[in-house]
Design a protein around this motif. Structure first.
Motif, mmCIF file in Angstrom:
data_model
loop_
_atom_site.group_PDB
_atom_site.id
_atom_site.type_symbol
_atom_site.label_atom_id
_atom_site.label_comp_id
_atom_site.label_asym_id
_atom_site.label_seq_id
_atom_site.Cartn_x
_atom_site.Cartn_y
_atom_site.Cartn_z
ATOM 1 N N UNK A 259 2.126 -1.532 -17.409
ATOM 2 C CA UNK A 259 1.334 -0.303 -16.520
ATOM 3 C C UNK A 259 1.445 -0.373 -15.272
ATOM 4 N N UNK A 260 2.216 -1.897 -14.852
ATOM 5 C CA UNK A 260 2.914 -2.130 -13.629
ATOM 6 C C UNK A 260 4.453 -2.444 -13.455
ATOM 7 N N UNK A 261 5.361 -2.327 -12.174
ATOM 8 C CA UNK A 261 6.892 -1.936 -12.037
ATOM 9 C C UNK A 261 6.895 -2.085 -10.364
ATOM 10 N N UNK A 262 7.880 -2.961 -10.427
ATOM 11 C CA UNK A 262 7.964 -2.885 -8.742
ATOM 12 C C UNK A 262 8.409 -1.852 -7.778
ATOM 13 N N UNK A 263 9.047 -1.082 -8.194
ATOM 14 C CA UNK A 263 9.063 0.538 -7.883
ATOM 15 C C UNK A 263 9.112 1.608 -8.587
ATOM 16 N N UNK A 264 7.402 1.430 -8.636
ATOM 17 C CA UNK A 264 7.255 3.011 -9.506
ATOM 18 C C UNK A 264 6.095 3.356 -8.283
ATOM 19 N N UNK A 265 4.875 4.016 -9.306
ATOM 20 C CA UNK A 265 4.179 4.795 -7.649
ATOM 21 C C UNK A 265 3.179 4.279 -7.661
ATOM 22 N N UNK A 266 3.349 4.683 -6.270
ATOM 23 C CA UNK A 266 2.441 3.596 -5.152
ATOM 24 C C UNK A 266 0.523 3.143 -5.946
ATOM 25 N N UNK A 267 -0.011 1.929 -5.296
ATOM 26 C CA UNK A 267 -1.255 1.992 -5.909
ATOM 27 C C UNK A 267 -2.094 1.162 -5.220
ATOM 28 N N UNK A 268 -2.896 1.920 -4.906
ATOM 29 C CA UNK A 268 -3.950 1.191 -3.135
ATOM 30 C C UNK A 268 -5.082 0.214 -3.376
ATOM 31 N N UNK A 269 -5.686 -0.277 -2.688
ATOM 32 C CA UNK A 269 -6.944 -1.209 -3.268
ATOM 33 C C UNK A 269 -7.967 -0.885 -2.122
ATOM 34 N N UNK A 270 -8.377 -1.390 -2.017
ATOM 35 C CA UNK A 270 -9.631 -1.478 -0.900
ATOM 36 C C UNK A 270 -9.144 -1.794 0.763
#
Length: 439
Positions: A259-270
Motif C-alpha cells: 500500500x505504501x511507496x516512496x514515490x507513489x500517489x500523494x497521501x495527506x494527513x490532517x
C-alpha cells in the motif's frame, strides 16, 4: 564518536545515566469519562501539558472520575514531570510540563505519562529542563512508533539518557534557567501578542468581505442563520452540496507493504490544513491502495477541511494545489460548477471556523468531529462568480501589505525560540560553566 568520547565531553562530576536509574515513571489510563461508582477527579489532560510549561490544580481542568486505585497510582505530586505520550505528529512526543502544585484529586490523564524523580539524586525542575533539551527530546521522538498517530512505548521513557551533575549543581542550573527563560518568554509573549493582533485584523477583514461583500451600501437580507446574520440581498444562500462534491478518505493498513511507496500517489494527513496552500505530501500510496482502500483521487483546485480531533486543526481549511488523496481525518470539497470559487470557499470556511468547532462539539456520536454530511448541508452565502473573484483579489492585496510585517515579527519570534532551546540544552549538558550561572 563512541560512548567514552561522549563521557569525556561532560564536566568533572557529571555522568550519563538512563532516566530509569533516577526516576519512577507511569503511563496513565485514566480517560475523560465519568461513572457514578467512581470518585470525582480533576484531570490533567494532553492540552494542559502541551500548552503549558507548568501544571497545577489551580488551572481550569476537566472534571472526570477515577477509581481509588487509579487515583493512588496516577496522582500528581509537586516535582513530577508530565509528558505527552501520543500525538498525530512525531515531534509532539514527550513535550514536558513541570508539576508545581498538587491536590488529593489531581490526576494524570490518558495519552500522558508522568515521571517522578528520586529526590535524593534528581531535582524535578532539572529533569523538566532535560526533557526540554534537544538531545533528550530527540531520543524520545525517535522512539515513537506509528504512521498516522505516534505513540511512545513506556520502556523507551526509562532508556532516555540524561547528563547528570551533582544535585546542588542541578538546583543551581534549574534556578538559572527559571530566570533566563522567564525573561525570554516575556519577549516571546510580546511577539506572539503582536502576531495575534495582526491575525485578528486579518480575520476581521476576511469575515467582513465574505459576509458583506465589497460594497458597503449594498442592500442586505437575512441569511436565516443566527450565527451568520445578514448578507447582501443579491447573494444566494445555498447548501454546499448543491455546488460541490464532499467526501473524505482513509488510512491504508501500515502492515501492508503493497500500500505504501516512496514515490507513489500523494497521501495527506490532517496536518496539511495548517498551511494555506497544500503543494507537497510527506507520504505516498500505491495504485493498489487507491483501489482496495477506496481512496479518492482529488484534482485541484479543491478545499481540504480538518474534521476530527480536539486540537486546532479541526475546522481549519486550506486550498489543495496538487492532485492527492487524503486520510479519514480530512474532508475534501470539490466545486463541480463555476458558481463556487475554491478560494472564496476557503476564505469563507475560515470565517466559519468558530461555528464549525462549536457545532461539532455537540452531544452524540459526532462529538469532536465534523461529518461530511454536516459540511455538505452547510448553507453558505454565494456571491456572483465575478464578485467572488473580486473578494479574493481584495483579500490577497490586503494580505500582501500585512505579510512583510508579519514575516518580520515571525522571524524575530523564531530567533527567540531558537535562543530559548539552545540555552536550555547548553545549561543541562554542562556547556555553561557553573560559575557563570547567576539566577
Amino acid at each position: 564518536m563512541n560512548g567514552t568520547d561522549l563521557l569525556a565531553l561532560l564536566p568533572e562530576g557529571w555522568r550519563r545515566v538512563p532516566l530509569k536509574a533516577t526516576c519512577n515513571f507511569f503511563v496513565s489510563n485514566v480517560d475523560k469519562h465519568s461513572f457514578d461508582d467512581e470518585l470525582p477527579v480533576r484531570l490533567c489532560n494532553y492540552t494542559d501539558v502541551y500548552k503549558n510549561d507548568r501544571v497545577s490544580p489551580d488551572m481550569e481542568l476537566m472534571a472526570a472520575t477515577a477509581t481509588p486505585q487509579e487515583i493512588e497510582r496516577f496522582h500528581l505530586e509537586v516535582g513530577d514531570v508530565v509528558i505527552t505520550k501520543d500525538s498525530e505528529s512525531w515531534n509532539d512526543i514527550a513535550v514536558p510540563a513541570y508539576v508545581e502544585g498538587t491536590a488529593d484529586d489531581f490526576v494524570c490523564g490518558y495519552h500522558l505519562a508522568f515521571i517522578r524523580p528520586r529526590k535524593e539524586v534528581l531535582d524535578g525542575r532539572f529533569l523538566f529542563r532535560c526533557l526540554q533539551s534537544r538531545p533528550v527530546a530527540l531520543q524520545l521522538e525517535l522512539e515513537a512508533t506509528g504512521v498516522t498517530r505516534y505513540g511512545l512505548p513506556k520502556d523507551s521513557i526509562g532508556l532516555a539518557v540524561l547528563s547528570l551533575p551533582p544535585l546542588p549543581a542541578q538546583v543551581r542550573i534549574a534556578n538559572y534557567l527559571d530566570g533566563e527563560i522567564a525573561r525570554i518568554d516575556g519577549l516571546i509573549a510580546e511577539k506572539e501578542r503582536m502576531l495575534g493582533l495582526l491575525e485578528e485584523k486579518r480575520a476581521a477583514l476576511i469575515s467582513r468581505v465574505v459576509t458583506r461583500g465589497l460594497d458597503p451600501n449594498a442592500p442586505l437580507k437575512p441569511s436565516d442563520q443566527d450565527w451568520l446574520g445578514e448578507v447582501p440581498a443579491h447573494w444566494e444562500v445555498q447548501p454546499i452540496k448543491y455546488l460541490a462534491v464532499v467526501g473524505n478518505g482513509s488510512t491504508p493498513s501500515v502492515e501492508n507493504a503493497s500500500y505504501w511507496s516512496d514515490d507513489g500517489y500523494p497521501w495527506l494527513n490532517s496536518s496539511v490544513v495548517n498551511e494555506p496552500l497544500v503543494i507537497k505530501a510527506s507520504r505516498f500510496v500505491t495504485e493498489t491502495a487507491l483501489k482496495e482502500c477506496h481512496l479518492p483521487k482529488i484534482q485541484p483546485p479543491a478545499v481540504l477541511v480538518g474534521i476530527t480531533g480536539q486540537g486546532r486543526t479541526r475546522a481549519l481549511s486550506s486550498l489543495l494545489g496538487i492532485e492527492a488523496t487524503i486520510n479519514q481525518h480530512l474532508a475534501f470539497i470539490k466545486p463541480h460548477c463555476d458558481a463556487l470559487h475554491p478560494g472564496y470557499l476557503c476564505h469563507w470556511l475560515g470565517h466559519a471556523y468558530a461555528f464549525l468547532r462549536s457545532d461539532s462539539d455537540g452531544a452524540g456520536s459526532t462529538k469532536g468531529a465534523i461529518t461530511c454530511e454536516q459540511l455538505a448541508n452547510m448553507r453558505i452565502p454565494v456571491p456572483p462568480t465575478g464578485e467572488q473573484l473580486e473578494i479574493c483579489a481584495h483579500i490577497r492585496k490586503s494580505l500582501d501589505v500585512a505579510e512583510p510585517l508579519q514575516s518580520e515579527i515571525q522571524n524575530s519570534l523564531n530567533l527567540l525560540m531558537e535562543r530559548r532551546a539552545a540555552l536550555i540544552t547548553a545549561a543541562v549538558t554542562g556547556q555553561i560553566p557553573l560559575e557563570e550561572l547567576q539566577p
